[in-house]
Design an enzyme around this catalytic site. Structure first.
Site, PDB file in Angstrom:
ATOM      1  N   LYS A 137       0.863  -1.174   0.000  1.00 22.66           N
ATOM      2  CA  LYS A 137       0.000   0.000   0.000  1.00 22.66           C
ATOM      3  C   LYS A 137       0.903   1.229   0.000  1.00 22.66           C
ATOM      4  O   LYS A 137       1.936   1.241   0.682  1.00 22.66           O
ATOM      5  CB  LYS A 137      -0.897  -0.029   1.247  1.00 22.66           C
ATOM      6  CG  LYS A 137      -1.926   1.090   1.329  1.00 22.66           C
ATOM      7  CD  LYS A 137      -2.825   0.923   2.565  1.00 22.66           C
ATOM      8  CE  LYS A 137      -3.894   2.013   2.656  1.00 22.66           C
ATOM      9  NZ  LYS A 137      -4.766   1.823   3.842  1.00 22.66           N
ATOM     10  N   SER A 151      -9.764   2.009   2.964  1.00 22.49           N
ATOM     11  CA  SER A 151      -8.845   2.751   2.131  1.00 22.49           C
ATOM     12  C   SER A 151      -7.838   1.882   1.376  1.00 22.49           C
ATOM     13  O   SER A 151      -7.234   2.352   0.420  1.00 22.49           O
ATOM     14  CB  SER A 151      -8.070   3.752   2.998  1.00 22.49           C
ATOM     15  OG  SER A 151      -7.250   3.058   3.921  1.00 22.49           O
ATOM     16  N   SER A 166     -10.113  -0.419   7.078  1.00 29.37           N
ATOM     17  CA  SER A 166      -9.474  -0.225   5.769  1.00 29.37           C
ATOM     18  C   SER A 166      -8.784  -1.447   5.177  1.00 29.37           C
ATOM     19  O   SER A 166      -8.380  -1.414   4.013  1.00 29.37           O
ATOM     20  CB  SER A 166      -8.470   0.929   5.840  1.00 29.37           C
ATOM     21  OG  SER A 166      -9.148   2.156   5.857  1.00 29.37           O
TER      22      SER A 166
END
Lengths: 490, 483
Positions: free
Chosen positions: B76, B151, B175
């Site tokens: 990420k 997210s 997330s």
């Protein structure tokens, strides 16, 4: 402080001054409070700021254990409570030398609370000053406004330097008391070896909260805060100026505004920096990157074991153990280095504490101050000075000759014995030899002898001087006195 | 090959059936071919990946390889990577190249894994749909008109689309779990403090936690094994031994007590999703587990408490983006104030600014007690709810999300409705517990995630419970069609 003696012509009101100090002591840790970067002073700008100090994305603070030990030491030394649990909080504000946009400090739960300290007053009395709290925090960087052609340079070397902020109660009633308190804290942190106390480099600085109120009034007046005072003299002058300003303001019908003020040392005045209305809302909240700091009994006890003898205790011991006056003991314990120096001298001599005190306070400190040095840089160490005093004690040299030897030692000419030997300064203690010289002096000065015998006693000193001159000061003064008296009477 | 699990890939690499360079190149080709469809990568690190792959092949040849050596993965874009842009999907950090690796990145590199690139995400991890990214929204591989969740939407979509065998994610309010659910993959948020946060760009420090996003529980166990552990650079990481997560995968679930919080099965839950969850619970009963109705009475307070605490922390955490030292700086600032205002005004997106404002307000003098302190008290109540529950049951189960993936744009104008999509995941972060989402079926061709919640440091238990389910179901093996 009163309003009446001022040249302004006010007569009526008696004013009481109320002062509290916030002292920032830079802790003598090798690395920063939340990172491994060095805290050494004077490096090239931004060479001692690591990713954590720069506030780069993703970095996290890790508390320096040494800073905690030092704060606990201070707490124990002022009889305060060392908190079993304290919490780091973020103080949020924007400024270019504050890399994260917040300063990590302690707010609601500081590491040290409820201490106190005795200060000596000028009238010989003493007074207890309360220490509200002391908390750990990180310093910000420096903004440099000169040399950048209208721009501002940022040096983040200082960012993250460990500070102990020591907050007093509003217990001081004059600028002199404030200075006495600040000096006492200054001596204490150096005794504890938790701060080098270097005020020029900003290692020890303070903010003063000042207000005035009519004598007898119990409510406090509106206070102003004077920021960043970095010398004892500035503290005294800034407070005195501010007190006069506030009294004048009130007496001429105005009101003191709660605000932050800066002291301008060049002009000797304080001026407004920002008012309460402009004061920032720091939005303090517990720093989620740091767990609450929990200290157990064993840790606190282990810190207690490392506490040195503190100034007040040392002073009392110097008075009882060495028979020194309160004044002498006070001077000799003003710093740990000086006290250690003195004790080493006494140990080397093996006694004679008063003679040693006179030498340390007189010749030694005189020379140190004259040369503008600090004690650790002094060219004559305690063993050397002790060696010199020993030669006075064992009558090898007189006190007067000793001063000359001291000067030679200061100039780096070697140990006392070597200098005495090389310069032939050894005292003449042979009675027959002294007698012979005295006879010669009396024979050479028949007129003075006649006058003396006619009752002009003062001339005794003249004969002593002549004998000393003849022996280049080496004759034992007691023997000279004794034999001379006999001869003159004869 | 793209269907292989991490352990299967590991076997193939060790048996020299394939080299890491070949495997890496295959994935890089696939990203090249299909990456744009989902927009799941912000940066693809082709050259560095091949360098790492060659090094991994040497380690394998030298017999010095571990179980993850030579296997590609994606990070990420919230994890700092030395020398590679770390943007956090924000214009603010579009030009930011970190001078160091996050601990998670460092550990996985040390295990020999090969980084394919950095995945898309909501800006600064603030969002539940991956629509707040400066680099554009990620599309759900199961339906490109729908969001992947957020997210960690890029990581979830990349794993689902077989663009990487595994990815890292972070979870502040759901997330990892919510996008894992919406993309039909396995995602684990560990106990707070289990994985180091060092080098992971902070959103809400007391809630943020990194975890694995994979296609199976067994893969998650392998990845977590390398990620977890004490880090002296993170004061909130916990110094506690890391168990062997694979050792307990095969334990029987006979007698397992599963708590079903009635608050997670109320009217807010979509009926079709509820049916899928019920079917999954039946499967667990067949595996010998027992279900018990429980209550987490303060669940309803978790979203409001979260939206005070997380913005409060974020308002302070994001103060460092001021245009002074790194990141976006506005053109020709007139003075310091202008520099701050415009750099931050232009550098941050709308959702980030909204949260900074909410948090600044909540921490302000006069409001702090009413908001921040009260939210912290609610947090205590929520933790106490879970503590009581775990006195009765071994794990808690329920839906990961109230419904399947919603359409792009559907909730962008309604922040509260967007916030409610994390209603089942947020309480877990507030309590600091480990939670997982595993694929449990489909509604109209869209994946449904089953959420598993465990007690503190019960990651091994969660992985065991998830793995046993995956032994008797194949939802986690379903792949979206290559549209």
């Amino acid at each position: 402080m009163t309003g009446k003696q001022s040249a302004r012509g006010f007569i009526d009101m008696q004013w009481e001054v109320v002062i509290g100090l916030e002292i920032h002591a830079q802790l003598a840790c090798k690395s920063k409070i939340f990172s491994g970067a060095s805290t050494a002073y004077g490096a090239l700008p931004n060479t001692q700021a690591c990713a954590v100090d720069l506030g780069l994305p993703g970095v996290l603070p890790v508390l320096n254990r040494q800073a905690v030990v030092m704060a606990a030491k201070f707490g124990l030394a002022v009889g305060a409570t060392v908190a079993r649990r304290s919490v780091f909080a973020r103080k949020n504000y924007f400024y270019p030398d504050l890399p994260k946009g917040y300063q990590i400090s302690q707010y609601e739960l500081p590491i040290v609370e409820h201490g106190s300290l005795e200060i000596e007053l000028e009238d010989g009395g003493s007074k207890t000053i309360g220490i509200t709290r002391a908390h750990l925090e990180e310093d910000a960087g420096k903004s440099l406004h000169e040399d950048f052609h209208g721009m501002t340079g940022i040096d983040l070397n200082r960012a993250g330097t460990p500070l102990l902020e020591i907050v007093s109660e509003p217990d001081m009633r004059s600028a002199r008391e404030a200075v006495a308190y600040m000096k006492k804290i200054h001596a204490l942190v150096r005794y504890l070896e938790i701060c080098d106390g270097n005020m020029q480099e900003g290692s020890f600085r303070c903010d003063a909260n000042v207000s005035v109120r009519p004598k007898g009034e119990s409510a406090f007046g509106t206070r102003t805060e004077i920021k960043n005072l970095n010398s004892f003299r500035f503290v005294e002058r800034a407070i005195e100026y501010e007190v006069e300003r506030q009294i004048h303001l009130i007496e001429s019908g105005g009101e003191v505004v709660q605000e932050t003020r800066l002291y301008d040392a060049d002009k000797g005045e304080t001026r407004s920096m920002r008012s309460k209305e402009e004061a920032m809302d720091y939005r303090y909240f517990p720093d989620p990157d740091l767990l609450p700091l929990e200290l157990d009994e064993a840790f606190i006890e282990s810190v207690r074991q490392t506490l040195p003898e503190l100034p007040d205790a040392k002073k009392a011991r110097f008075m009882s153990e060495f028979g020194l006056s309160a004044y002498d003991a006070g001077v000799l314990t003003a710093s740990r280095e000086l006290a250690d120096y003195y004790e080493t001298v006494v140990a080397t001599v093996g006694g004679e504490p008063k003679l040693c005190a006179n030498w340390v306070m007189g010749e030694l400190l005189g020379a140190v101050n004259k040369a503008g040095l600090e004690l650790p840089q002094c060219p004559v160490n305690a063993h050397q000075l002790g060696g010199l005093i020993l030669r006075i004690v064992d009558n090898t040299i007189s006190g007067k000759i000793a001063k000359a030897v001291f000067e030679a030692m200061w100039a780096g000419e070697g140990e006392a014995d070597a200098i005495i030997e090389a310069k032939g300064l050894k005292q003449v203690t042979d009675s027959a030899a002294i007698e012979k010289i005295i006879d010669q002096v009396l024979a050479d000065n028949p007129r003075q002898l006649e006058q003396y015998r006619a009752g002009k006693d003062k001339l005794f000193g003249f004969f002593v001087g002549q004998v000393m001159k003849a022996t280049q000061g080496k004759a034992n003064p007691q023997q000279v006195n004794q034999i001379l008296r006999q001869k003159l009477q004869g | 090959m793209f269907e292989k699990t991490l352990s299967e890939l590991s076997q193939a690499l060790h048996a020299k059936k394939i080299s890491s360079v070949e495997l890496t190149q295959a994935y890089l080709d696939r990203i090249e071919r299909l990456g744009e469809q989902s927009n799941s990568f912000i940066t693809v690190t082709v050259e560095q990946a091949l360098v790492q792959a060659r090094a991994a092949d040497q380690r394998i040849a030298a017999g010095e390889a571990g179980p993850l050596t030579g296997i590609p993965l994606a990070h990420k874009d919230i994890f700092c990577t030395d020398g590679v842009r770390t943007s956090c999907a924000s214009r603010m950090l579009d030009n930011f190249i970190a001078p160091y690796d996050a601990t998670v990145v460092e550990r996985l590199a040390a295990a020999g894994m090969v980084m394919l690139g950095k995945t898309n995400m909501d800006e600064f991890a603030m969002g539940s749909s991956n629509e707040t990214s400066y680099y554009g929204p990620v599309r759900n591989p199961w339906d490109p008109e729908r969001v992947p969740g957020g997210s960690s939407g890029g990581s979830a979509a990349a794993v689902a689309a077989r663009l990487t065998p595994a990815a890292t994610g972070t979870d502040t309010g759901g997330s990892i779990r919510q996008p894992a659910a919406l993309c039909g993959i396995t995602g684990l948020k560990p106990t707070y403090g289990r994985v180091s946060r060092y080098g992971m760009i902070a959103f809400a420090s007391s809630l943020d936690q990194a975890g694995p996003m994979t296609r199976s529980a067994e893969d998650a166990a392998l990845l977590l094994q390398a990620m977890a552990g004490f880090d002296p650079r993170d004061s909130t990481s916990i110094d506690r031994p890391v168990p062997d997560y694979r050792a307990s995968l095969e334990h029987s679930l006979a007698g397992l007590k599963i708590g079903l919080p009635r608050e997670y099965f109320d009217q807010g839950l979509d009926a079709a999703t509820a049916a899928v969850i019920e079917a999954a619970l039946d499967q667990y009963r067949r595996l010998g587990a027992e279900t018990v109705d429980i209550s987490l009475p303060n669940s309803g307070l978790s979203v409001p408490a979260y939206y005070v605490i997380a913005p409060s922390e974020c308002s302070s955490n994001l103060s460092r983006y001021d245009g002074v030292r790194f990141g976006y700086r506005c053109e020709a600032p007139r003075d310091l104030e202008d520099l701050y205002k415009r750099s931050r005004g232009e550098g941050f997106g709308a959702e980030v600014k909204r949260r900074i404002m909410v948090g600044t307000y909540a921490l302000s003098a006069g409001y702090y007690d009413a908001y921040y302190i009260k939210a912290q008290k609610i947090r205590q109540l929520i933790s106490a709810d879970f503590r009581r529950a775990f006195e009765q049951v071994d794990v808690i189960m329920g839906p990961a999300t109230p419904s399947t993936a919603f359409r792009l744009g559907e909730k962008t104008d309604d922040p509260v409705s967007m916030y409610l999509s994390d209603i089942y995941t947020i309480a877990v972060n507030l309590a600091g517990l480990p939670g997982m989402s595993i694929p449990a079926g489909f509604v109209d061709g869209l994946p449904v995630g089953l959420q598993l919640i465990g007690g503190y440091f019960q990651e091994a238990r969660l992985l065991n419970v998830a793995h046993q389910y995956q032994q008797v179901t194949d939802w986690h093996r379903r792949a979206p069609g290559e549209a």
